[in-house]
Design a protein around this motif. Sequence first.
Motif, PDB file in Angstrom:
ATOM      1  N   GLN A   1       0.819  -1.201   0.000  1.00  0.00           N
ATOM      2  CA  GLN A   1       0.000   0.000   0.000  1.00  0.00           C
ATOM      3  C   GLN A   1       0.861   1.263   0.000  1.00  0.00           C
ATOM      4  OE1 GLN A   1      -2.729   0.312   3.338  1.00  0.00           O
ATOM      5  NE2 GLN A   1      -3.443   2.262   2.483  1.00  0.00           N
TER       6      GLN A   1
ATOM      7  N   ASP B   1       1.002   4.384  -2.670  1.00  0.00           N
ATOM      8  CA  ASP B   1       0.849   5.786  -2.285  1.00  0.00           C
ATOM      9  C   ASP B   1       1.969   6.626  -2.906  1.00  0.00           C
ATOM     10  OD1 ASP B   1      -0.719   7.674  -0.835  1.00  0.00           O
ATOM     11  OD2 ASP B   1       0.956   7.887   0.572  1.00  0.00           O
TER      12      ASP B   1
ATOM     13  N   THR C   1      -7.711   9.294 -10.347  1.00  0.00           N
ATOM     14  CA  THR C   1      -8.833   8.360 -10.181  1.00  0.00           C
ATOM     15  C   THR C   1      -8.353   6.913 -10.268  1.00  0.00           C
ATOM     16  OG1 THR C   1     -10.268   9.970 -11.263  1.00  0.00           O
ATOM     17  CG2 THR C   1     -11.093   7.706 -11.069  1.00  0.00           C
TER      18      THR C   1
ATOM     19  N   ASN D   1      -6.569   5.966  -7.112  1.00  0.00           N
ATOM     20  CA  ASN D   1      -7.514   5.834  -6.007  1.00  0.00           C
ATOM     21  C   ASN D   1      -8.264   4.511  -6.097  1.00  0.00           C
ATOM     22  OD1 ASN D   1      -6.713   8.320  -5.137  1.00  0.00           O
ATOM     23  ND2 ASN D   1      -8.511   9.426  -5.908  1.00  0.00           N
ATOM     24  N   ASP D   2      -8.702   4.171  -7.308  1.00  0.00           N
ATOM     25  CA  ASP D   2      -9.398   2.899  -7.510  1.00  0.00           C
ATOM     26  C   ASP D   2      -8.501   1.715  -7.179  1.00  0.00           C
ATOM     27  OD1 ASP D   2     -11.574   4.291  -8.275  1.00  0.00           O
ATOM     28  OD2 ASP D   2     -11.380   3.896 -10.429  1.00  0.00           O
ATOM     29  N   SER D   3      -7.251   1.776  -7.681  1.00  0.00           N
ATOM     30  CA  SER D   3      -6.343   0.650  -7.483  1.00  0.00           C
ATOM     31  C   SER D   3      -6.053   0.434  -6.001  1.00  0.00           C
ATOM     32  CB  SER D   3      -5.037   0.891  -8.242  1.00  0.00           C
ATOM     33  OG  SER D   3      -5.266   0.840  -9.634  1.00  0.00           O
TER      34      SER D   3
ATOM     35  N   LYS E   1      -7.913   1.333  -3.540  1.00  0.00           N
ATOM     36  CA  LYS E   1      -9.137   0.818  -2.926  1.00  0.00           C
ATOM     37  C   LYS E   1      -9.283  -0.675  -3.203  1.00  0.00           C
ATOM     38  CE  LYS E   1     -14.069   1.795  -2.421  1.00  0.00           C
ATOM     39  NZ  LYS E   1     -14.441   0.380  -2.631  1.00  0.00           N
ATOM     40  N   ALA E   2      -8.949  -1.068  -4.429  1.00  0.00           N
ATOM     41  CA  ALA E   2      -9.035  -2.485  -4.799  1.00  0.00           C
ATOM     42  C   ALA E   2      -8.115  -3.333  -3.931  1.00  0.00           C
ATOM     43  CB  ALA E   2      -8.687  -2.667  -6.275  1.00  0.00           C
TER      44      ALA E   2
ATOM     45  N   LEU F   1      -7.059  -2.598  -0.914  1.00  0.00           N
ATOM     46  CA  LEU F   1      -7.611  -2.619   0.441  1.00  0.00           C
ATOM     47  C   LEU F   1      -8.772  -3.596   0.535  1.00  0.00           C
ATOM     48  CD1 LEU F   1      -7.499   1.153   1.449  1.00  0.00           C
ATOM     49  CD2 LEU F   1      -6.163  -0.743   2.392  1.00  0.00           C
ATOM     50  N   ASP F   2      -9.647  -3.569  -0.476  1.00  0.00           N
ATOM     51  CA  ASP F   2     -10.789  -4.487  -0.487  1.00  0.00           C
ATOM     52  C   ASP F   2     -10.312  -5.938  -0.466  1.00  0.00           C
ATOM     53  OD1 ASP F   2     -12.452  -2.375  -0.527  1.00  0.00           O
ATOM     54  OD2 ASP F   2     -12.954  -2.496  -2.659  1.00  0.00           O
TER      55      ASP F   2
END
Lengths: 237, 237
Positions: free
Chosen positions: A100, A104, A222, A225-227, A229-230, A232-233
């Motif tokens: 992660q 970042d 974007t 941010n999506d990646s 989030k993916a 983390l999910d």
Amino acid sequence: MQKTNQDISGDSLVSNTIGVITQHIRLNELGPGDRLPSETNLAKELSVSRTVVREAFKSLAAMRLINLSAGKRATVAHLDHGAMSLMIEHGVVTEQISVQQIYDVRRAIETRTVTLASLRRTEAEAQTILYHAAQMRTQVENPDLVMEHDLAFHLEIAKASRNPIFSMIVGAFQGVSRQSWSVGWRSRTEPSQRLAMAQTHVDIADAIATGDPQKANALMTTHFNDSIKALLDAGMS
Amino acid sequence: MQKTNQDISGDSLVSNTIGVITQHIRLNELGPGDRLPSETNLAKELSVSRTVVREAFKSLAAMRLINLSAGKRATVAHLDHGAMSLMIEHGVVTEQISVQQIYDVRRAIETRTVTLASLRRTEAEAQTILYHAAQMRTQVENPDLVMEHDLAFHLEIAKASRNPIFSMIVGAFQGVSRQSWSVGWRSRTEPSQRLAMAQTHVDIADAIATGDPQKANALMTTHFNDSIKALLDAGMS
DNA sequence: TTATCAAACCTGTCCTACAAGTTTGTTGAA
DNA sequence: TTCAACAAACTTGTAGGACAGGTTTGATAA
């Protein structure tokens, strides 16, 4: 052995020798490709054994500051992400760096490279970037290919930013990105999600080709941010 | 010598040995501080001379993946910017990197670290950051001190971002930043300009201490825009 | 149980030797 | 004169032995 060594610092002989070599590059204003003294000569000049000079050369070669090869003299190296890749990989393996955290950093870097690329890319670079994006969409059923084009896409954008430090950093992350890529891909379970990701890359490529830095930047933001989030999910720390 | 070496790749013996060592770290899940096999043992195990193992160790130590010291066994190293500093310096010395490019990277990185620091800094870190900023304003007549507090200020923010990669990159730039710092300082000829720069740092520190990421980010962006402009005005490529 | 100390271990450096790759300069032919 | 072939000189890669000096460990003595 005489004690005529220039006792620059209390460090080791090898460290001193490394200093002498880098200083030699500086003073003689050597650039990539220029040749360095031979091990034997340098050893004689510094009154140390060839062993010491060899270890100094090896150290510099490990950091990719110089190139070594059998029979040839050592040469000053081009900037390269090889050493930094190993450092990053080491950080991940020893659990000092998380995936992660890498993403970042990549977001911070690549929202800039994409802006610069939109302003500075050559026509050939724009075409290459478009090509990789198009392949991602076309080959959406083939994860391995998608990944390779994804990585190449991001690296080409860094290259088009005309700042070698960006290229180096983005390149350094490729190894570990390759290892964690499938996590993000698998978390996009719906075919529509995968197609959307590929489409984002196409849109970014279009913005770069068109020369629209704001749009390119917004899309890249974007995308990251999506990646993230993916990841983390998917439960990636 | 037997040819029983595991001919992993056609590379050199040293390269193979480096691979064996990093793999050893991986497989045994070693972390910072953990000890590695001794040179002699490893040489025996791989059927190579100690010379080869030594050069492999030296290479890894050059990249700061392991620590060496006389008499002690080699240990796995903590993440550190030492090697990356040398790489960056080498890039600048050989004119493959310009100072302006470094500042562009720093802006991309540090507009992020300041945001994260605003969200994650401990109280102690906030105080340290405030202290360095205050010293910059107080000691505005003493360039050397201003510079040291400036550098420490930025590094502490990176640390407070809780992402070691940011710390590593910011730390890696300190050496070259130190060498070009006075250019930017001298281009600010009016005392008011110098005070303004110091004040910006105080404002950033306040925003971090208050926990206002947006404001901190905006101020840092302005700061870097000004600094880059100052370098350009001073004719720095 | 703890302090002391010697033995064992380990790294840093030096030396010699040789295989194998590269560069350079000479020789010989066109 | 020009160019090709080749031998000599040079260079790096690896091996192995030697020893100084720092560190760890375990046995001994208090």
